[in-house]
Design a protein around this motif. Structure first.
Motif, short mmCIF file in Angstrom:
data_model
loop_
_atom_site.label_atom_id
_atom_site.label_comp_id
_atom_site.label_asym_id
_atom_site.label_seq_id
_atom_site.Cartn_x
_atom_site.Cartn_y
_atom_site.Cartn_z
N LEU A 98 1.11 -1.40 -0.13
CA LEU A 98 -0.13 0.24 -0.41
C LEU A 98 0.90 1.03 -0.01
O LEU A 98 2.03 1.48 0.94
CB LEU A 98 -0.61 -0.06 1.72
N TRP A 99 0.64 1.96 -1.09
CA TRP A 99 1.46 3.11 -1.00
C TRP A 99 0.36 4.36 -0.78
O TRP A 99 -0.62 4.06 -1.47
CB TRP A 99 1.87 3.68 -2.44
N VAL A 100 1.00 5.48 -0.25
CA VAL A 100 -0.39 6.68 0.07
C VAL A 100 0.71 7.98 -0.31
O VAL A 100 1.87 8.39 -0.57
CB VAL A 100 -0.15 7.24 1.55
N HIS A 101 -0.12 8.90 -0.81
CA HIS A 101 0.35 10.36 -1.43
C HIS A 101 -0.68 11.38 -0.85
O HIS A 101 -1.85 11.51 -1.09
CB HIS A 101 0.28 10.07 -2.28
N PRO A 102 0.19 12.89 -0.25
CA PRO A 102 -0.63 13.60 -0.15
C PRO A 102 -1.77 14.65 -0.59
O PRO A 102 -2.20 15.13 -0.43
CB PRO A 102 0.43 14.66 0.66
N GLU A 103 -0.88 14.53 -2.00
CA GLU A 103 -2.38 14.75 -2.99
C GLU A 103 -3.54 14.25 -3.70
O GLU A 103 -3.38 13.00 -3.68
CB GLU A 103 -0.96 15.05 -4.31
N PRO A 104 -4.38 14.58 -3.85
CA PRO A 104 -5.43 14.12 -4.42
C PRO A 104 -5.31 13.17 -5.81
O PRO A 104 -6.18 12.14 -6.29
CB PRO A 104 -6.57 15.68 -4.29
N ASN A 105 -4.33 13.91 -7.14
CA ASN A 105 -4.27 13.95 -7.96
C ASN A 105 -2.51 13.51 -8.48
O ASN A 105 -1.99 14.71 -9.34
CB ASN A 105 -4.71 14.60 -8.72
N PRO A 106 -1.90 12.77 -7.46
CA PRO A 106 -0.47 12.76 -8.26
C PRO A 106 0.10 11.92 -9.28
O PRO A 106 -0.70 11.96 -10.07
CB PRO A 106 -0.12 12.29 -7.04
N THR A 107 0.92 12.63 -9.34
CA THR A 107 1.72 11.07 -10.64
C THR A 107 1.52 9.72 -10.35
O THR A 107 0.88 9.53 -8.85
CB THR A 107 3.45 11.25 -10.30
N SER A 108 1.29 9.05 -11.41
CA SER A 108 0.06 7.65 -11.03
C SER A 108 1.44 6.93 -10.51
O SER A 108 2.62 6.64 -10.88
CB SER A 108 0.16 6.77 -12.26
N ILE A 109 1.04 5.65 -9.55
CA ILE A 109 2.36 5.29 -8.85
C ILE A 109 2.78 4.89 -10.49
O ILE A 109 4.26 4.52 -9.77
CB ILE A 109 1.57 4.07 -8.16
N ALA A 110 2.10 4.34 -10.91
CA ALA A 110 3.04 3.26 -12.41
C ALA A 110 4.69 3.99 -12.82
O ALA A 110 4.90 3.63 -12.99
CB ALA A 110 1.66 2.45 -13.24
N GLN A 111 3.36 5.30 -13.45
CA GLN A 111 4.60 5.57 -13.42
C GLN A 111 5.66 6.54 -13.13
O GLN A 111 7.23 6.41 -13.50
CB GLN A 111 3.75 7.62 -13.64
#
Ligand SMILES: [Fe+2]
Length: 397
Positions: free
Chosen positions: A137-150
């Motif tokens: 599981l990974w989290v990012h503080p922004e609602p629309n960040p660079t995708s995890i795949a990218q």
């Protein structure tokens, strides 16, 4: 440009650098939050520190993962701590504002009397992002960040053949250590090829370090090395744990990438581990290691351990057996050896005479490269006087 190809010593000792890294590295990248199986049932949650942000990941009523900033929009109180299970609502402990599992504000005590014109739709929880990647599981503080795949695209081909979902966690293998060293010292030790054959001469000799292949791919580090001949000759017997069944013999070896910033993976013929480095202060970090193995009966684990015991008895030895038995260098344990050198190095950094010596061209090239990557993230946020100012702070500390 980075002076002398090195980060300044203050980058490892000073609170101002630590704050800049928290803001501009750990608050802007995907952060490790746990294993996929940690969150399965509706209402299960974990809270994770991602740089300056505390984020809740929760399973909603449709068993979808949701991520929110862990802050009540009323007064800012943290809503949930650590991990656990709730029912249908997230309730702020301070004034009982209640949110549903999709983050919408549902009820406010004494609303009619206290908040006559409160429009609940403006006071939902702030969205963050959550994603699954390689069973984590990974989290990012922004609602629309660079995708995890990218974000992980360049390292993806170097992750090894392990199907993390097919393995089960070995609770006995959980390690949590607080280490008196800056997070970058721990990362740099993890990616330092030069020390493997020296510091770990008696503890990591089941891998052929001379044949290691490694490189940075974007900000992430790829590393692979084959099994040593003596170990692999009778691997079925020598492996400390049952071999992972879905890994073909031709793929045996150690995949040891370091995902920026500070999430190491160590994936071998019998184990898959995540090595999570959590910065706590300029001179302190926590490392949490979770390990997954081939699912087997207890008897199978026990018999593999007994079958391999003689190999390990013969091939493992202390770096320095003249040390007292409780000294890390007498432990015959590579993690204790690593922690020892990281803490010693951190101590030396505050000496007035410390300066780094020559750096090994091949084996320490990842250390230099990591410093460049960190510098790219933070240098534009240091003001002109910062280094000088930081030097003074550091001496005063
Ligand atoms: Fe090491």
């Amino acid at each position: 440009m980075l002076k002398n190809n090195r980060l300044p010593v203050n980058a490892y000792t000073c609170d101002k650098y630590f704050a800049i890294e928290q803001q501009h590295i750990f608050s802007t990248t995907w952060a490790f939050a746990g294993l996929k199986e940690d969150l399965v049932k509706p209402g299960q949650y974990i809270s994770v520190q991602a740089g300056l942000n505390n984020i809740i990941v929760i399973v909603d009523e449709n068993t979808q993962l949701q991520a929110f900033h862990n802050i009540c929009p009323h007064r800012g109180t943290q809503l949930l701590a650590a991990k656990g299970q709730i029912n249908k609502h997230i309730t702020c402990p301070y004034h009982d504002w209640r949110f549903d599992l999709s983050g919408k504000l549902r009820s406010v005590p004494k609303k009619v009397r206290e908040f006559k014109n409160l429009d609940k739709k403006h006071f939902g929880l702030t969205k963050a992002s959550v994603a699954l990647w390689h069973g984590m599981l990974w989290v990012h503080p922004e609602p629309n960040p660079t995708s995890i795949a990218q974000w992980f695209a360049d390292i993806e081909p170097h992750m090894g053949p392990h199907q993390v979902d097919k393995l089960i966690e070995a609770p006995d293998e959980l390690v949590i250590k607080d280490i008196h060293a800056n997070w970058k010292i721990i990362v740099e030790n993890y990616i330092d090829h030069y020390h493997l054959a020296q510091l770990h001469v008696g503890t990591l000799n089941m891998y052929d370090h001379a044949k290691a292949k490694f490189q940075f791919v974007g900000p992430h580090f790829a590393f692979w090395e084959p099994l040593a001949k003596g170990y692999s000759a009778n691997l079925e017997r020598n492996s400390p744990l049952p071999l992972i069944e879905h890994i073909d013999k031709s793929q045996h070896g150690a995949w040891v990438p370091m995902l920026f910033p500070g999430v190491g993976i160590s994936a071998t013929e019998s184990t898959w581990s995540v090595f999570h480095i959590i910065p706590l202060a300029a001179n302190k970090s926590r490392v949490v290691i979770r390990t997954k193995v081939q699912p087997c009966s207890d008897l199978t684990y026990l018999s593999q351990s007994m079958r391999s015991a003689m190999y390990w008895y013969k091939s493992t030895f202390a770096k320095d057996d003249k040390m007292s038995a409780d000294h890390p260098l007498a432990s015959g344990d590579f993690l204790q050896e690593d922690i020892f050198v990281c803490e010693q190095l951190q101590k030396s950094l505050t000496s007035p005479i410390y300066k780094p010596g020559p750096s090994a061209e091949f084996g320490e090239s990842p250390v230099r490269e990591h410093q460049h990557i960190v510098w790219q993230y933070i240098s534009k946020h240091l003001n002109d006087n910062a280094e000088q100012e930081i030097a003074v702070t550091s001496i005063n500390n």
